[in-house]
Structures are given as structure tokens and as C-alpha cells.
Write a protein that holds these residues in place. Structure first.
Motif, PDB file in Angstrom:
ATOM      1  N   ARG A 168      79.900  43.009  13.911  1.00  0.00           N
ATOM      2  CA  ARG A 168      78.646  42.311  13.593  1.00  0.00           C
ATOM      3  C   ARG A 168      77.486  42.998  14.306  1.00  0.00           C
ATOM      4  NH1 ARG A 168      79.221  37.503  16.172  1.00  0.00           N
ATOM      5  NH2 ARG A 168      81.276  38.007  16.916  1.00  0.00           N
ATOM      6  N   ASN A 169      76.446  43.357  13.561  1.00  0.00           N
ATOM      7  CA  ASN A 169      75.257  43.974  14.158  1.00  0.00           C
ATOM      8  C   ASN A 169      74.569  43.004  15.105  1.00  0.00           C
ATOM      9  OD1 ASN A 169      75.505  46.426  12.895  1.00  0.00           O
ATOM     10  ND2 ASN A 169      74.148  45.893  11.212  1.00  0.00           N
ATOM     11  N   GLY A 170      73.936  43.564  16.110  1.00  0.00           N
ATOM     12  CA  GLY A 170      73.105  42.748  16.990  1.00  0.00           C
ATOM     13  C   GLY A 170      73.752  42.341  18.293  1.00  0.00           C
ATOM     14  N   ASN A 171      74.972  42.756  18.565  1.00  0.00           N
ATOM     15  CA  ASN A 171      75.613  42.435  19.840  1.00  0.00           C
ATOM     16  C   ASN A 171      75.422  43.589  20.812  1.00  0.00           C
ATOM     17  OD1 ASN A 171      76.787  39.858  19.207  1.00  0.00           O
ATOM     18  ND2 ASN A 171      78.167  40.950  17.851  1.00  0.00           N
ATOM     19  N   TRP A 172      75.349  43.279  22.071  1.00  0.00           N
ATOM     20  CA  TRP A 172      75.169  44.275  23.122  1.00  0.00           C
ATOM     21  C   TRP A 172      76.331  44.187  24.091  1.00  0.00           C
ATOM     22  CZ3 TRP A 172      71.352  47.781  22.703  1.00  0.00           C
ATOM     23  CH2 TRP A 172      70.324  47.496  21.805  1.00  0.00           C
ATOM     24  N   LEU A 173      76.664  45.325  24.691  1.00  0.00           N
ATOM     25  CA  LEU A 173      77.781  45.399  25.628  1.00  0.00           C
ATOM     26  C   LEU A 173      77.371  46.276  26.800  1.00  0.00           C
ATOM     27  CD1 LEU A 173      80.803  44.832  26.241  1.00  0.00           C
ATOM     28  CD2 LEU A 173      81.340  46.855  24.854  1.00  0.00           C
ATOM     29  N   VAL A 174      77.525  45.770  28.006  1.00  0.00           N
ATOM     30  CA  VAL A 174      77.244  46.528  29.218  1.00  0.00           C
ATOM     31  C   VAL A 174      78.579  46.763  29.914  1.00  0.00           C
ATOM     32  CG1 VAL A 174      76.044  46.536  31.442  1.00  0.00           C
ATOM     33  CG2 VAL A 174      74.968  45.470  29.454  1.00  0.00           C
ATOM     34  N   GLN A 179      73.792  55.793  35.284  1.00  0.00           N
ATOM     35  CA  GLN A 179      74.548  56.286  36.432  1.00  0.00           C
ATOM     36  C   GLN A 179      75.620  55.291  36.848  1.00  0.00           C
ATOM     37  OE1 GLN A 179      71.826  57.347  39.526  1.00  0.00           O
ATOM     38  NE2 GLN A 179      71.138  59.165  38.442  1.00  0.00           N
ATOM     39  N   ALA A 180      75.327  53.999  36.738  1.00  0.00           N
ATOM     40  CA  ALA A 180      76.294  52.977  37.131  1.00  0.00           C
ATOM     41  C   ALA A 180      76.801  52.167  35.938  1.00  0.00           C
ATOM     42  CB  ALA A 180      75.682  52.037  38.168  1.00  0.00           C
ATOM     43  N   TRP A 181      75.959  51.998  34.913  1.00  0.00           N
ATOM     44  CA  TRP A 181      76.292  51.162  33.762  1.00  0.00           C
ATOM     45  C   TRP A 181      75.948  51.894  32.473  1.00  0.00           C
ATOM     46  CZ3 TRP A 181      78.862  46.811  34.876  1.00  0.00           C
ATOM     47  CH2 TRP A 181      78.760  46.323  36.179  1.00  0.00           C
ATOM     48  N   ASP A 182      76.687  51.592  31.405  1.00  0.00           N
ATOM     49  CA  ASP A 182      76.406  52.112  30.065  1.00  0.00           C
ATOM     50  C   ASP A 182      76.069  50.935  29.167  1.00  0.00           C
ATOM     51  OD1 ASP A 182      77.070  54.685  30.888  1.00  0.00           O
ATOM     52  OD2 ASP A 182      79.149  54.503  30.224  1.00  0.00           O
ATOM     53  N   LEU A 183      75.101  51.145  28.263  1.00  0.00           N
ATOM     54  CA  LEU A 183      74.680  50.118  27.319  1.00  0.00           C
ATOM     55  C   LEU A 183      75.124  50.529  25.929  1.00  0.00           C
ATOM     56  CD1 LEU A 183      73.036  47.522  26.727  1.00  0.00           C
ATOM     57  CD2 LEU A 183      71.033  49.011  26.441  1.00  0.00           C
ATOM     58  N   LEU A 184      75.842  49.640  25.248  1.00  0.00           N
ATOM     59  CA  LEU A 184      76.308  49.887  23.896  1.00  0.00           C
ATOM     60  C   LEU A 184      75.817  48.768  22.995  1.00  0.00           C
ATOM     61  CD1 LEU A 184      78.791  50.603  26.032  1.00  0.00           C
ATOM     62  CD2 LEU A 184      79.780  51.453  23.942  1.00  0.00           C
ATOM     63  N   ARG A 185      75.763  49.042  21.681  1.00  0.00           N
ATOM     64  CA  ARG A 185      75.422  47.999  20.706  1.00  0.00           C
ATOM     65  C   ARG A 185      76.462  48.019  19.600  1.00  0.00           C
ATOM     66  NH1 ARG A 185      71.602  51.818  18.903  1.00  0.00           N
ATOM     67  NH2 ARG A 185      72.203  52.477  16.828  1.00  0.00           N
ATOM     68  N   SER A 186      76.562  46.908  18.927  1.00  0.00           N
ATOM     69  CA  SER A 186      77.508  46.816  17.819  1.00  0.00           C
ATOM     70  C   SER A 186      76.843  47.268  16.537  1.00  0.00           C
ATOM     71  CB  SER A 186      78.008  45.379  17.671  1.00  0.00           C
ATOM     72  OG  SER A 186      76.928  44.515  17.385  1.00  0.00           O
ATOM     73  N   GLY A 187      77.653  47.744  15.608  1.00  0.00           N
ATOM     74  CA  GLY A 187      77.145  48.192  14.321  1.00  0.00           C
ATOM     75  C   GLY A 187      76.715  49.638  14.372  1.00  0.00           C
ATOM     76  N   GLY A 188      76.607  50.244  13.218  1.00  0.00           N
ATOM     77  CA  GLY A 188      76.299  51.662  13.160  1.00  0.00           C
ATOM     78  C   GLY A 188      74.832  52.005  13.169  1.00  0.00           C
ATOM     79  N   SER A 189      73.955  51.057  12.956  1.00  0.00           N
ATOM     80  CA  SER A 189      72.541  51.406  12.900  1.00  0.00           C
ATOM     81  C   SER A 189      71.751  50.487  13.809  1.00  0.00           C
ATOM     82  CB  SER A 189      72.017  51.289  11.472  1.00  0.00           C
ATOM     83  OG  SER A 189      72.174  49.970  11.009  1.00  0.00           O
ATOM     84  N   ARG A 229      83.461  53.827  31.238  1.00  0.00           N
ATOM     85  CA  ARG A 229      84.474  53.030  30.537  1.00  0.00           C
ATOM     86  C   ARG A 229      84.367  53.178  29.028  1.00  0.00           C
ATOM     87  NH1 ARG A 229      86.243  48.391  33.760  1.00  0.00           N
ATOM     88  NH2 ARG A 229      86.775  49.371  35.735  1.00  0.00           N
ATOM     89  N   ALA A 230      83.215  53.623  28.544  1.00  0.00           N
ATOM     90  CA  ALA A 230      82.993  53.762  27.106  1.00  0.00           C
ATOM     91  C   ALA A 230      83.518  55.117  26.630  1.00  0.00           C
ATOM     92  CB  ALA A 230      81.514  53.610  26.791  1.00  0.00           C
ATOM     93  N   VAL A 231      84.758  55.396  26.936  1.00  0.00           N
ATOM     94  CA  VAL A 231      85.393  56.648  26.543  1.00  0.00           C
ATOM     95  C   VAL A 231      86.006  56.462  25.165  1.00  0.00           C
ATOM     96  CG1 VAL A 231      87.188  58.312  27.168  1.00  0.00           C
ATOM     97  CG2 VAL A 231      85.872  57.175  28.956  1.00  0.00           C
ATOM     98  N   ALA A 232      85.889  57.486  24.311  1.00  0.00           N
ATOM     99  CA  ALA A 232      86.428  57.394  22.950  1.00  0.00           C
ATOM    100  C   ALA A 232      87.872  56.932  22.979  1.00  0.00           C
ATOM    101  CB  ALA A 232      86.309  58.751  22.268  1.00  0.00           C
ATOM    102  N   GLY A 233      88.185  55.998  22.112  1.00  0.00           N
ATOM    103  CA  GLY A 233      89.546  55.494  22.008  1.00  0.00           C
ATOM    104  C   GLY A 233      89.841  54.330  22.933  1.00  0.00           C
TER     105      GLY A 233
END
Length: 105
Positions: A49-55, A77-87, A60-64
Motif C-alpha cells: 500500500r502506498n503511503g507507508n513509511w519505515l525507519v 548514518q544511523a537510520w534509513d528511511l523507506l517508503r512503500s510503493g514504487g512511486s 538493515r535495508a539490505v536487498a532480500g
């Protein structure tokens, strides 16, 4: 609302004193707050679902290692920010593109 994703059943068995213990012990007194403690199983659905965020802690956000659907937005440097959906979600319409109510041009 923001949710905290951990393997809560395992933490209840093995956690030492720390922030995770504070959360799951506090949840015993607040049923509504307890619903915000989720397991990693929710990431698969949230990634679809688009619109979700993940810290995540950096690295930890390694492929697979993440369920599909999550895209890196900003590695830190300490945290990575990701979002759901492809766009990226669409931003608000710029003021110069909005019409005024009652204007004919």
C-alpha cells in the motif's frame, strides 16, 4: 499512528531491561497502545500500500531482507528511511495551478 515492529513474542521471553521491555510491559495496561506493537509480518502488507513509511537502523535495508514493496528514500548514518510503493506520493497542487472559485479564466 506509528507502530513499533519487533518480534514481540520472542522479546517477551528474552528481553533484558530496555526500551522494548518498557513498551510491551506498558501495553499490558493500555489495550489500545498494545495494538501498535506489531510483528514483522505486517511489513509485507504495508509494503503493498502506498503511503507507508519505515525507519530502520542503518544497514538493515539490505536487498532480500525486507519484504517486497519498500523503496529506500534516504539512507542515513544511523537510520534509513523507506517508503512503500514504487512511486513517490503526489504532492499538493501548486497555488499557481489552482483556480479561484467564481473565476471564468
Amino acid at each position: 499512528p506509528m507502530v513499533a515492529v519487533q518480534d514481540w513474542p520472542a522479546l517477551r521471553r528474552n528481553a533484558v531491561d530496555g526500551w522494548q521491555r518498557e513498551l510491551f510491559e506498558g501495553a499490558a495496561f493500555d489495550a489500545r497502545a498494545a495494538t501498535l506493537l506489531q510483528t514483522p509480518a505486517v511489513l509485507e502488507d504495508a509494503g503493498r500500500r502506498n503511503g507507508n513509511w519505515l525507519v530502520l537502523p542503518h544497514g538493515r535495508a539490505v536487498a532480500g531482507r525486507l519484504p517486497s514493496g519498500w523503496v529506500m528514500v534516504q539512507p542515513g548514518q544511523a537510520w534509513d528511511l523507506l517508503r512503500s510503493g514504487g512511486s513517490a506520493p503526489e504532492g499538493p497542487v501548486a497555488t499557481e495551478h489552482k483556480g479561484l472559485a467564481g473565476c471564468k479564466h
